[in-house]
Design an enzyme around this catalytic site. Structure first.
Site, short mmCIF file in Angstrom:
data_model
loop_
_atom_site.label_atom_id
_atom_site.label_comp_id
_atom_site.label_asym_id
_atom_site.label_seq_id
_atom_site.Cartn_x
_atom_site.Cartn_y
_atom_site.Cartn_z
N HIS A 170 0.77 -11.60 1.95
CA HIS A 170 -0.33 -10.92 1.25
C HIS A 170 -1.03 -11.80 0.21
O HIS A 170 -2.24 -11.67 0.00
CB HIS A 170 0.23 -9.65 0.58
CG HIS A 170 -0.78 -8.58 0.38
ND1 HIS A 170 -0.47 -7.24 0.47
CD2 HIS A 170 -2.10 -8.60 0.07
CE1 HIS A 170 -1.54 -6.51 0.24
NE2 HIS A 170 -2.54 -7.32 -0.01
N TYR A 213 0.83 -1.22 0.00
CA TYR A 213 0.00 0.00 0.00
C TYR A 213 0.86 1.27 0.00
O TYR A 213 0.34 2.38 -0.15
CB TYR A 213 -0.94 0.05 1.21
CG TYR A 213 -1.90 -1.11 1.36
CD1 TYR A 213 -2.10 -2.04 0.34
CD2 TYR A 213 -2.63 -1.28 2.54
CE1 TYR A 213 -2.97 -3.11 0.51
CE2 TYR A 213 -3.51 -2.34 2.70
CZ TYR A 213 -3.67 -3.25 1.69
OH TYR A 213 -4.54 -4.30 1.87
N1 LIG Z 1 -5.51 -8.51 1.75
C1 LIG Z 1 -5.92 -8.00 0.61
O1 LIG Z 1 -5.58 -8.47 -0.49
C2 LIG Z 1 -6.82 -6.80 0.64
C3 LIG Z 1 -7.48 -6.37 -0.51
C4 LIG Z 1 -8.32 -5.26 -0.41
C5 LIG Z 1 -8.49 -4.63 0.81
N2 LIG Z 1 -7.82 -5.05 1.91
C6 LIG Z 1 -7.97 -4.39 3.24
O2 LIG Z 1 -9.35 -4.30 3.55
C7 LIG Z 1 -9.70 -2.93 3.79
C8 LIG Z 1 -11.13 -2.66 3.39
O3 LIG Z 1 -11.37 -3.03 2.06
P1 LIG Z 1 -11.54 -1.97 0.87
O4 LIG Z 1 -10.89 -0.70 1.26
O5 LIG Z 1 -11.08 -2.62 -0.36
O6 LIG Z 1 -13.10 -1.78 0.72
P2 LIG Z 1 -14.37 -1.55 1.69
O7 LIG Z 1 -13.94 -1.23 3.07
O8 LIG Z 1 -15.29 -2.69 1.46
O9 LIG Z 1 -15.06 -0.29 1.02
C9 LIG Z 1 -14.47 0.97 0.97
C10 LIG Z 1 -15.37 1.86 0.13
O10 LIG Z 1 -16.61 2.09 0.77
C11 LIG Z 1 -16.82 3.49 1.00
N3 LIG Z 1 -17.44 3.59 2.34
C12 LIG Z 1 -16.89 3.22 3.52
N4 LIG Z 1 -17.76 3.38 4.53
C13 LIG Z 1 -18.89 3.87 3.99
C14 LIG Z 1 -20.15 4.23 4.53
N5 LIG Z 1 -20.42 4.09 5.82
N6 LIG Z 1 -21.09 4.71 3.66
C15 LIG Z 1 -20.83 4.84 2.33
N7 LIG Z 1 -19.66 4.52 1.76
C16 LIG Z 1 -18.69 4.02 2.59
C17 LIG Z 1 -15.46 4.12 0.92
O11 LIG Z 1 -15.57 5.44 0.42
P3 LIG Z 1 -14.79 6.70 1.08
O12 LIG Z 1 -13.39 6.27 1.41
O13 LIG Z 1 -14.86 7.74 -0.01
O14 LIG Z 1 -15.59 7.06 2.29
C18 LIG Z 1 -14.76 3.23 -0.11
O15 LIG Z 1 -15.11 3.60 -1.43
C19 LIG Z 1 -8.65 -2.18 2.95
O16 LIG Z 1 -8.57 -0.82 3.25
C20 LIG Z 1 -7.41 -2.97 3.27
O17 LIG Z 1 -6.90 -2.63 4.54
C21 LIG Z 1 -6.98 -6.13 1.85
#
Ligand SMILES: NC(=O)c1ccc[n+]([C@@H]2O[C@H](COP(=O)([O-])OP(=O)(O)OC[C@H]3O[C@@H](n4cnc5c(N)ncnc54)[C@H](OP(=O)(O)O)[C@@H]3O)[C@@H](O)[C@H]2O)c1
Length: 279
Positions: free
Chosen positions: A106, A48
């Site tokens: 990862h 990241y």
């Molecule tokens: N291990 C892996 O391969 C892997 C892959 C992907 C992710 N991850 C981890 O998992 C975490 C979460 O996954 P993610 O970031 O992919 O997606 P997520 O948490 O499922 O979704 C994030 C999205 O939802 C929006 N959002 C968040 N809360 C909201 C709410 N209450 N109302 C409306 N919209 C909302 C955010 O927009 P805004 O930011 O504009 O508010 C963003 O666009 C990552 O940050 C990372 O740490 C790990």
């Protein structure tokens, strides 16, 4: 803070703040906001490119290190024993800490066994308090968990209402491994935030679609790390411990499962080739 006890006795918050796709420039501000509204677990990764921002926010917060839970991940370009070991030291430096609470591999590609042995070595040296994997779906997970000295404490996989990972969680439980959901809000894909089933359930409790979906994961014993760059949403995503979904709600949400990834199929040759391009 609601917690879970991992298979080595380490206690971890059930909910944390994820910083994927949070730019290095914005990361410090976002993590500071997250800490200020009550998050105590932060999920980052070498890939990241924002571990330094996490470290800076932690330092500025003044919160005692033992009240925080830092998660990071070794990227595949650092796999193999020696490179992985050196990369863990680099993560420690960037995070500005003597230990990482949970360090994951990862992806399930390249020299994962060499890299996992480096996690085991770091664990024995006290540089990490718990170790695990990410994106290890049942075949890769069972293989690795059966052939290592220290069974993964956590497996972080794509998990949300549209890809629920029910069977995968069963296999993890057989090994005492906790499931941690990435993209718990499906990153908003598939019209997640206007899903009628989740909206109808939310109305009953005065909760948002995001809160319903996160609460459903908590009730399934899944660790979650929703990401938002907006402080009001960070707060909203934490505010899920004052209501309980009924059995009927859980059944209705179970009906949303497509059993398919919204992102990548880790078994598809073209996806494996794509990852090889990122090493
Ligand atoms: N291990 C892996 O391969 C892997 C892959 C992907 C992710 N991850 C981890 O998992 C975490 C979460 O996954 P993610 O970031 O992919 O997606 P997520 O948490 O499922 O979704 C994030 C999205 O939802 C929006 N959002 C968040 N809360 C909201 C709410 N209450 N109302 C409306 N919209 C909302 C955010 O927009 P805004 O930011 O504009 O508010 C963003 O666009 C990552 O940050 C990372 O740490 C790990």
């Amino acid at each position: 803070m609601n917690t879970v006890t991992l298979n080595n006795g380490v206690v971890m918050p059930r909910i944390g703040y994820g910083v994927y796709q949070v730019s290095p420039a914005e990361c410090e501000r976002c993590v500071s906001d997250a800490l200020s509204v009550g998050y105590r677990m932060i999920d980052t990764a070498q890939a990241y490119h924002n571990e330094e921002g996490v470290g800076a926010a932690v330092k500025k917060s003044g919160i005692a290190r033992d009240e925080l839970f830092l998660v990071s991940k070794v990227w595949i370009s650092n796999y193999g024993f020696d490179k992985a070991k050196a990369s863990i030291d680099e993560s420690l430096r960037k995070l500005g800490t003597d230990y990482i609470d949970l360090m994951l591999l990862h992806q399930p590609f390249c020299d994962r066994y060499g890299a996992y042995r480096a996690l085991e070595a770091a664990y024995k040296e006290g540089k990490v308090r718990a170790i695990g994997v990410s994106n290890f779906y049942p075949d890769h997970f069972i293989d690795l968990a059966s052939n290592v000295e220290i069974v993964p404490a956590v497996n972080q996989v794509e998990t949300h209402v549209f890809d629920q990972q029910i069977e995968a969680q069963g296999y993890m439980k057989e090994f005492g491994t906790h499931m941690m959901a990435w993209a718990p809000l499906a990153e908003g894909r598939n019209n997640f935030f206007t899903n009628p089933v989740l909206e109808a359930i939310g109305k009953k409790y005065g909760k948002s679609v995001a809160q319903v979906a996160l609460r459903w994961l908590i009730q399934r014993d899944v660790i979650i790390i929703p990401k938002s760059v907006h402080v009001e949403r960070m707060q909203q995503n934490l505010d899920i411990f004052d209501f309980e979904l009924s059995q009927d709600d859980m059944v209705a949400i179970a009906g949303l499962d497509t059993r398919q990834s919204l992102f990548f199929d880790h078994h598809a040759p073209e996806v494996v080739k794509m990852f090889m391009g990122w090493k």
